[in-house]
Write an enzyme that holds these catalytic residues in place. Structure first.
Site, PDB file in Angstrom:
ATOM      1  N   CYS A  58       8.465   9.484  -0.703  1.00 44.83           N
ATOM      2  CA  CYS A  58       7.760  10.533   0.004  1.00 44.83           C
ATOM      3  C   CYS A  58       7.352  11.576  -1.028  1.00 44.83           C
ATOM      4  O   CYS A  58       8.215  12.157  -1.694  1.00 44.83           O
ATOM      5  CB  CYS A  58       8.674  11.153   1.061  1.00 44.83           C
ATOM      6  SG  CYS A  58       7.906  12.507   1.937  1.00 44.83           S
TER       7      CYS A  58
ATOM      8  N   ASN B  69       9.451   3.883   3.379  1.00 43.11           N
ATOM      9  CA  ASN B  69       9.202   3.326   4.708  1.00 43.11           C
ATOM     10  C   ASN B  69      10.481   2.681   5.239  1.00 43.11           C
ATOM     11  O   ASN B  69      11.386   2.362   4.474  1.00 43.11           O
ATOM     12  CB  ASN B  69       8.124   2.236   4.621  1.00 43.11           C
ATOM     13  CG  ASN B  69       6.772   2.805   4.273  1.00 43.11           C
ATOM     14  OD1 ASN B  69       6.446   2.969   3.102  1.00 43.11           O
ATOM     15  ND2 ASN B  69       5.979   3.113   5.269  1.00 43.11           N
TER      16      ASN B  69
ATOM     17  N   ARG C 117       0.854  -1.187   0.000  1.00 39.46           N
ATOM     18  CA  ARG C 117       0.000   0.000   0.000  1.00 39.46           C
ATOM     19  C   ARG C 117       0.900   1.251   0.000  1.00 39.46           C
ATOM     20  O   ARG C 117       1.085   1.889  -1.025  1.00 39.46           O
ATOM     21  CB  ARG C 117      -0.949  -0.037   1.220  1.00 39.46           C
ATOM     22  CG  ARG C 117      -2.164   0.865   1.096  1.00 39.46           C
ATOM     23  CD  ARG C 117      -1.872   2.276   1.515  1.00 39.46           C
ATOM     24  NE  ARG C 117      -1.292   2.334   2.855  1.00 39.46           N
ATOM     25  CZ  ARG C 117      -0.659   3.407   3.332  1.00 39.46           C
ATOM     26  NH1 ARG C 117      -0.504   4.470   2.579  1.00 39.46           N
ATOM     27  NH2 ARG C 117      -0.153   3.402   4.544  1.00 39.46           N
ATOM     28  N   ASP C 118       1.512   1.539   1.134  1.00 42.54           N
ATOM     29  CA  ASP C 118       2.369   2.718   1.235  1.00 42.54           C
ATOM     30  C   ASP C 118       3.540   2.629   0.256  1.00 42.54           C
ATOM     31  O   ASP C 118       3.929   3.635  -0.355  1.00 42.54           O
ATOM     32  CB  ASP C 118       2.907   2.814   2.676  1.00 42.54           C
ATOM     33  CG  ASP C 118       3.209   4.233   3.103  1.00 42.54           C
ATOM     34  OD1 ASP C 118       3.164   5.127   2.248  1.00 42.54           O
ATOM     35  OD2 ASP C 118       3.500   4.451   4.288  1.00 42.54           O
TER      36      ASP C 118
ATOM     37  N   HIS D 292       9.085   6.378   8.551  1.00 40.38           N
ATOM     38  CA  HIS D 292       9.760   6.402   7.249  1.00 40.38           C
ATOM     39  C   HIS D 292      11.241   6.654   7.490  1.00 40.38           C
ATOM     40  O   HIS D 292      11.608   7.276   8.487  1.00 40.38           O
ATOM     41  CB  HIS D 292       9.168   7.496   6.354  1.00 40.38           C
ATOM     42  CG  HIS D 292       7.857   7.111   5.739  1.00 40.38           C
ATOM     43  ND1 HIS D 292       7.633   7.078   4.386  1.00 40.38           N
ATOM     44  CD2 HIS D 292       6.687   6.726   6.301  1.00 40.38           C
ATOM     45  CE1 HIS D 292       6.395   6.699   4.131  1.00 40.38           C
ATOM     46  NE2 HIS D 292       5.793   6.477   5.285  1.00 40.38           N
TER      47      HIS D 292
ATOM     48  N   HIS E 295       4.553   4.023  12.911  1.00 37.33           N
ATOM     49  CA  HIS E 295       4.739   4.012  11.453  1.00 37.33           C
ATOM     50  C   HIS E 295       5.834   5.019  11.116  1.00 37.33           C
ATOM     51  O   HIS E 295       5.629   6.228  11.206  1.00 37.33           O
ATOM     52  CB  HIS E 295       3.411   4.391  10.787  1.00 37.33           C
ATOM     53  CG  HIS E 295       3.451   4.459   9.292  1.00 37.33           C
ATOM     54  ND1 HIS E 295       2.939   3.460   8.493  1.00 37.33           N
ATOM     55  CD2 HIS E 295       3.927   5.410   8.439  1.00 37.33           C
ATOM     56  CE1 HIS E 295       3.097   3.795   7.219  1.00 37.33           C
ATOM     57  NE2 HIS E 295       3.696   4.975   7.160  1.00 37.33           N
TER      58      HIS E 295
END
Ligand code: ZN
Length: 314
Positions: A245, A254, A15-16, A214, A212
């Site tokens: 990003c 991430n 997803r991310d 990064h 979460h």
């Protein structure tokens, strides 16, 4: 948390990791990835985002991916949705967990989901009601993701008090979990320690709290360790550090899942994940995104001599 593990890792690469990829990650490749990572022992995988395909074509196959994931045993299927419409689709698809994202800074929330924070919370209340009345979805976990909790590309610094206030509003509205997100990779370990000491102290007895991070500025794993020391036991990461990003075009994504598992297992914390099998799953990403650089130090260097992961030692 699954019995027998100390820390729960959550794969968010599907997803991310791929949401800002311009190349479409083929559906069969997504299914191969989640199947192989589940077989490596990953307890939770966020497999897609339920958003209009016009907005994010990468997730046009969301329902298909969830349908395939449901045939794979042994892991929790999570999906993201920014609104009620997406939540409805996610419940109908049969996800085990829905991650609903709101930014702590008003400016970022307006830019990202075109709503005020108040409007986002009202929508979340409707999602809670929908979950409760949708047959088969009563047990779906609702996670409130607090984006830009450790810094915002528009507002800059974000006060701990703002995060606490928003977390409280979501817990009151019925969130089963909260996720504290360093969406743009601004955080440093001291800041994480301060933030997570406050959040864990106030909410960890009521709800699971996920971190979460990064690795945008190289402090991702240091931030993990700072959060661990406050008692946080749920971490998002993406295999091979896939992702980026949107606010820092040259930045990495991430934190790297394989390096996270190495850190945790080395600290004596069982993740339930087989690190060698996990590293092999990187090949599926390489095959489907041949132009994408893969991050991760463990995969390059291999295990230190004599290293025994906590999961294997058990
Ligand atoms: Zn993220």
């Amino acid at each position: 948390m699954r019995p027998g593990i100390d820390v729960e890792c959550r794969e968010v690469g599907l997803r991310d990791g791929i949401q800002i990829q311009k190349v479409f990650f083929p559906t069969a490749g997504k299914i191969a990835w989640l199947t192989a990572e589940a077989a490596a022992g990953m307890p939770e995988i966020e497999v897609c985002s339920f958003v209009p395909p016009k907005l994010l074509p990468q997730f046009a196959d969301a329902a298909e991916v969830v349908a395939a994931a449901k045939k794979v045993e042994g892991f929790r299927i999570a999906a993201l949705s920014p609104n009620l419409r997406g939540a409805m689709d996610a419940f109908n698809a049969g996800v085990h967990k829905l991650n609903y994202v709101t930014s702590v800074s008003e400016e970022h929330n307006l830019a990202n989901v075109r709503r005020t924070i108040d409007e986002s919370i009202e929508d979340f209340k409707r999602i809670v009601a929908l979950r409760n009345e949708t047959a088969g979805s009563e047990k779906t976990i609702l996670c409130a993701g607090l984006a830009t909790a450790l810094g915002c590309s528009i507002a800059g610094q974000v006060p701990v008090a703002d995060v606490m206030k928003l977390a409280e509003r979501f817990v009151d509205a019925g969130a089963d979990e909260i996720s504290v997100s360093d969406t743009v990779g601004y955080a440093n370990p001291q800041q994480v320690k301060d933030m997570f000491t406050a959040v864990m102290g106030a909410f960890s007895k009521q709800v699971a709290v996920t971190a979460h991070f990064h690795d945008t500025r190289g402090l991702g794993l240091a931030n993990v360790y700072a959060a661990l020391e406050t008692g946080c036991r749920h971490f998002d990461a993406s295999l091979a550090g896939l992702g980026g990003c949107p606010f820092a075009p040259k930045a990495t994504g991430n934190i790297v899942m394989d390096d996270l598992v190495f850190l945790l297992e080395g600290a004596g914390l069982k993740t339930g994940v087989d690190l060698d099998k996990l590293v092999e799953v990187r090949d599926i990403i390489a095959a489907n995104l041949p132009d994408e650089p893969l991050n991760g130090m463990y995969a390059k260097a291999g295990a230190p001599k004599g290293f025994v992961p906590a999961t294997q030692a058990a």
